[in-house]
Design an enzyme around this catalytic site. Structure first.
Site, mmCIF file in Angstrom:
data_model
loop_
_atom_site.group_PDB
_atom_site.id
_atom_site.type_symbol
_atom_site.label_atom_id
_atom_site.label_comp_id
_atom_site.label_asym_id
_atom_site.label_seq_id
_atom_site.Cartn_x
_atom_site.Cartn_y
_atom_site.Cartn_z
ATOM 1 N N SER A 58 44.702 41.405 38.319
ATOM 2 C CA SER A 58 45.548 42.587 38.478
ATOM 3 C C SER A 58 45.829 42.892 39.949
ATOM 4 O O SER A 58 46.496 42.130 40.631
ATOM 5 C CB SER A 58 44.877 43.781 37.779
ATOM 6 N N HIS A 99 49.269 40.883 35.010
ATOM 7 C CA HIS A 99 49.582 41.646 33.796
ATOM 8 C C HIS A 99 50.213 42.987 34.163
ATOM 9 O O HIS A 99 50.142 43.424 35.320
ATOM 10 C CB HIS A 99 48.331 41.833 32.929
#
Length: 236
Positions: A116, A139
C-alpha cells in the site's frame, strides 16, 4: 563531567538511536562515506497510535531524521530498508515527499513487502532495489472507522488515491493509468482487489529500478555519492 563518562554516553548514543528510531550511522565504509541508515517497518503510524501488538514506524521520528540528513555536513547519503504493511496515507506520503526532496543521494531496498503506502516510500528514493522474494502490493485506498455514505466521501477517497498514483508515476517508470489498472485488478488477490508484484515483476513493470540485495544497494549509493562529490569538485 569526566572524560570516561562522556565516552560511555557517546558510545551509547548509536545503540539508543537504533532502538528508538531504527536508524544508524554507517561511517566506516571503504570510500569514507558517511551514510545514514533508516529502517521503515511494519505499519506507518499517523496521528493515531496503532495497537501495541503491531510493529509500527512513527512518522514524527522520521521527519526530523530526514531533515538532519539534508542539513548535516556529516551525512553523505541515505539508505532506506523497507518492509512495510501499509498504514496512514498522510503520514506515509509526508515521509515519501521528504525523501524525494532530499539533495543527498538516496537508495531504497524493499526486503519483505512494500504494502500500500509502502509503494510511494519505495520509489521516493533516487534509486530503488527489491530482493527477489520481495513484494509490492498495489491496492485501492481504504478508510477505517465511521464512513458517511455520500458522494463527497467517495470523491475524497478518489482524490487521495489520485495523490498516491500520481506520486508513484512521478517517481517511477510506470504510468498513472497502468498503476490504476493494477490497483483495480479483481483477479490477483484472494480477499482483495489489487495486484501483488514480486521482485522481478515490480522491475518489469517499471515500479522498482532493479532486483538486488544489500550489497547492490550500498554499492549503488557509494557510486552516487562519488558522482555527486565529483560534480561538486568540478564546480569549485
Amino acid at each position: 563531567m569526566s572524560e570516561e563518562k562522556k565516552e560511555k554516553e557517546k558510545s551509547a548514543e548509536p545503540t539508543e538511536e537504533l532502538k528508538e528510531t531504527g536508524s544508524a550511522n554507517l561511517e566506516n565504509s571503504r570510500d569514507s562515506h558517511r551514510i545514514k541508515l533508516l529502517t521503515i517497518v511494519g505499519e506507518i503510524e499517523g496521528h493515531e497510535a496503532v495497537s501495541g501488538n503491531t510493529k509500527a514506524t512513527k512518522y514524527e521520528h522520521l521527519l526530523p531524521l530526514l531533515a538532519e540528513v539534508e542539513d548535516s555536513n556529516e551525512i553523505d547519503g541515505l539508505l532506506i530498508l523497507l518492509n512495510t504493511l501499509g498504514g496512514d496515507v498522510e503520514a506515509g506520503l509526508s515521509i515519501a515527499e521528504m525523501i524525494a526532496s532530499l539533495s543527498k543521494p538516496s537508495v531504497s531496498l524493499v526486503l519483505g513487502g512494500s504494502h500500500s503506502i509502502g509503494g510511494p516510500l519505495a520509489v521516493s528514493a533516487d534509486y530503488s532495489f527489491i530482493v527477489p522474494s520481495g513484494t509490492m502490493i498495489i491496492h485501492p485506498v481504504r478508510s477505517n472507522g465511521m464512513f458517511i455514505g455520500v458522494q463527497q466521501s467517495l470523491d475524497n477517497m478518489l482524490r487521495t488515491q489520485d495523490r498516491i498514483t500520481r506520486f508513484l508515476a512521478d517517481h517511477s517508470a510506470m504510468t498513472q493509468e497502468r498503476i490504476e489498472t493494477l490497483m483495480l485488478n479483481p483477479t490477483e488477490l484472494v480477499k482483495d482487489v489489487g495486484t501483488l508484484l514480486e521482485g522481478k515483476d515490480a522491475v518489469h513493470e517499471g515500479l522498482i529500478n532493479e532486483v538486488g540485495g544489500l550489497k547492490d544497494a550500498l554499492n549503488k549509493l557509494h557510486e552516487m555519492i562519488n558522482e555527486r562529490n565529483k560534480k561538486k569538485n568540478e564546480n569549485v
